[in-house]
Design an enzyme around this catalytic site. Structure first.
Site, PDB file in Angstrom:
ATOM      1  N   ASP A   1      51.151  27.648  84.121  1.00 55.67           N
ATOM      2  CA  ASP A   1      52.278  26.742  83.860  1.00 55.67           C
ATOM      3  C   ASP A   1      52.203  26.175  82.446  1.00 55.67           C
ATOM      4  OD1 ASP A   1      54.272  26.247  85.756  1.00 55.67           O
ATOM      5  OD2 ASP A   1      52.893  25.146  87.048  1.00 55.67           O
TER       6      ASP A   1
ATOM      7  N   LYS B   1      59.344  32.469  93.040  1.00 57.22           N
ATOM      8  CA  LYS B   1      58.118  32.860  92.338  1.00 57.22           C
ATOM      9  C   LYS B   1      57.329  33.879  93.160  1.00 57.22           C
ATOM     10  CE  LYS B   1      57.955  28.474  89.884  1.00 57.22           C
ATOM     11  NZ  LYS B   1      57.575  27.066  89.921  1.00 57.22           N
TER      12      LYS B   1
ATOM     13  N   GLN C   1      53.229  23.122  92.325  1.00 55.79           N
ATOM     14  CA  GLN C   1      54.619  22.741  92.065  1.00 55.79           C
ATOM     15  C   GLN C   1      54.727  21.227  91.865  1.00 55.79           C
ATOM     16  OE1 GLN C   1      57.088  24.933  91.648  1.00 55.79           O
ATOM     17  NE2 GLN C   1      58.733  23.461  91.447  1.00 55.79           N
TER      18      GLN C   1
HETATM   19  N1  GUN Z   1      58.870  22.034  88.785  1.00 51.97           N
HETATM   20  C1  GUN Z   1      59.976  22.382  88.071  1.00 51.97           C
HETATM   21  N2  GUN Z   1      59.700  23.390  87.224  1.00 51.97           N
HETATM   22  C2  GUN Z   1      58.389  23.688  87.395  1.00 51.97           C
HETATM   23  C3  GUN Z   1      57.521  24.650  86.796  1.00 51.97           C
HETATM   24  O1  GUN Z   1      57.886  25.422  85.899  1.00 51.97           O
HETATM   25  N3  GUN Z   1      56.231  24.641  87.267  1.00 51.97           N
HETATM   26  C4  GUN Z   1      55.792  23.779  88.224  1.00 51.97           C
HETATM   27  N4  GUN Z   1      54.514  23.856  88.584  1.00 51.97           N
HETATM   28  N5  GUN Z   1      56.577  22.879  88.783  1.00 51.97           N
HETATM   29  C5  GUN Z   1      57.871  22.844  88.369  1.00 51.97           C
END
Ligand code: GUN
Length: 295
Positions: free
Chosen positions: A121, A54, A98
């Site tokens: 998100d 990311k 996350q």
């Molecule tokens: N954990 C697995 N996929 C994601 C996601 O798309 N966003 C976040 N914040 N955590 C994750």
């Protein structure tokens, strides 16, 4: 039939090029740089790998990016204080914490604390509600990426029988919701299967489009798939380690067997994965534009 591969890597590159162009315009015309903050607790290898991807994508696209790595025993109050600071930082348009979070953290409380306008998100109940009523600001990234893969591969969802395997808040529930909306790239008849489904194969064999987020390698075998179905594999399972120490990944679908039956299939890696990060970048760009009142 041997399936055509849907390359998430290629579709993601296409969308990233579109985003990059918009970011350049936003800078030139309005002096705005989209800003993304990521917060990670602990050192779970999958989470570290997502967050690194990311951060890399944000930098490549010319975003401002802030990465906050915390020990996994960080107290709740400290996480809340960081979220609060980021909510109030005008350089930051998107805040991502996350998940999964360590057990001592109340995840709902953290996700509720993120300003819905910065919730790139799409996990905040406000944005989940907007998605359900068909007026989304931010769609969750993995489901939004799946929808884009279908649209950009020319796959008809209108009236299609879609079967989703898995009912997580991140993938199963939102993709089911998105594809049943009265909208372009949706209008499907959706069934959601899960660990308590009585006869999984009965449902999966009816699917024109089968979306699998079960979290288990080979959860879907060839006998569970209709000839000519479109198969989207959301699974990311670490099934071993290469000699150079890199994780060997496999999806949730028995790829080699199912590709002989499907019309389209996503590989793992290189399918849904690159799309998730790309949709996060798109949501962050959207957040920067919404904040500035730019359409
Ligand atoms: N954990 C697995 N996929 C994601 C996601 O798309 N966003 C976040 N914040 N955590 C994750």
């Amino acid at each position: 039939m041997t399936a055509k591969l849907i390359s998430g890597t290629e579709v993601a590159a296409q969308i990233r090029a579109e985003i990059k162009q918009e970011v350049e315009q936003l800078k030139a015309k309005h002096n705005i740089v989209p800003g993304l903050a990521t917060v990670l607790l602990g050192l779970d290898p999958a989470s570290v790998s997502y967050i690194t991807g990311k951060e890399k994508a944000a930098k490549e696209l010319g975003f401002y990016s802030e990465r906050i790595d915390l020990p996994d025993n960080t107290p709740q109050q400290e996480v809340m204080a960081i979220v609060n600071r980021l909510n109030n930082d005008p350089k930051i348009h998107g805040v991502l914490v996350q998940v999964p979070l360590p057990k001592h953290i109340n995840e709902t409380e953290v996700l509720l604390a993120i300003d819905p306008k910065k919730d790139v998100d799409g996990f905040h109940p406000f944005n989940v509600g907007k998605m359900v009523i068909g007026e989304p600001d931010y769609l969750p990234c993995t489901p939004a990426g799946i929808q884009q893969l279908l649209i950009r591969s020319g796959i008809q969802t209108d009236g299609a029988e879609v079967v989703v395997v898995g009912r997580s808040n991140i993938v199963g529930k939102p993709i089911a919701n998105i594809l049943l909306q009265k909208a372009k790239g949706a209008n499907a008849t959706v069934t959601v299967c899960h660990t308590r489904t009585k006869d999984m194969a009965f449902h999966t064999r009816r699917a024109d489009i089968l979306i699998v987020a079960a979290g288990r390698p080979k959860a879907i075998t060839a006998d569970m798939v209709k000839e000519g179905a479109v198969v989207i594999d959301v699974g990311v399972n670490r099934i071993g380690m290469s000699k150079s120490g890199k994780a060997i990944l496999a999806g949730d679908v028995d790829f080699d067997a199912v590709k002989e039956k499907a019309s389209f299939i996503t590989p793992v890696p290189g399918g849904v994965g690159p799309m998730t990060i790309t949709m996060l970048m798109q949501n962050t760009l959207k957040a920067a534009k919404l904040t500035a009142g730019i359409k």
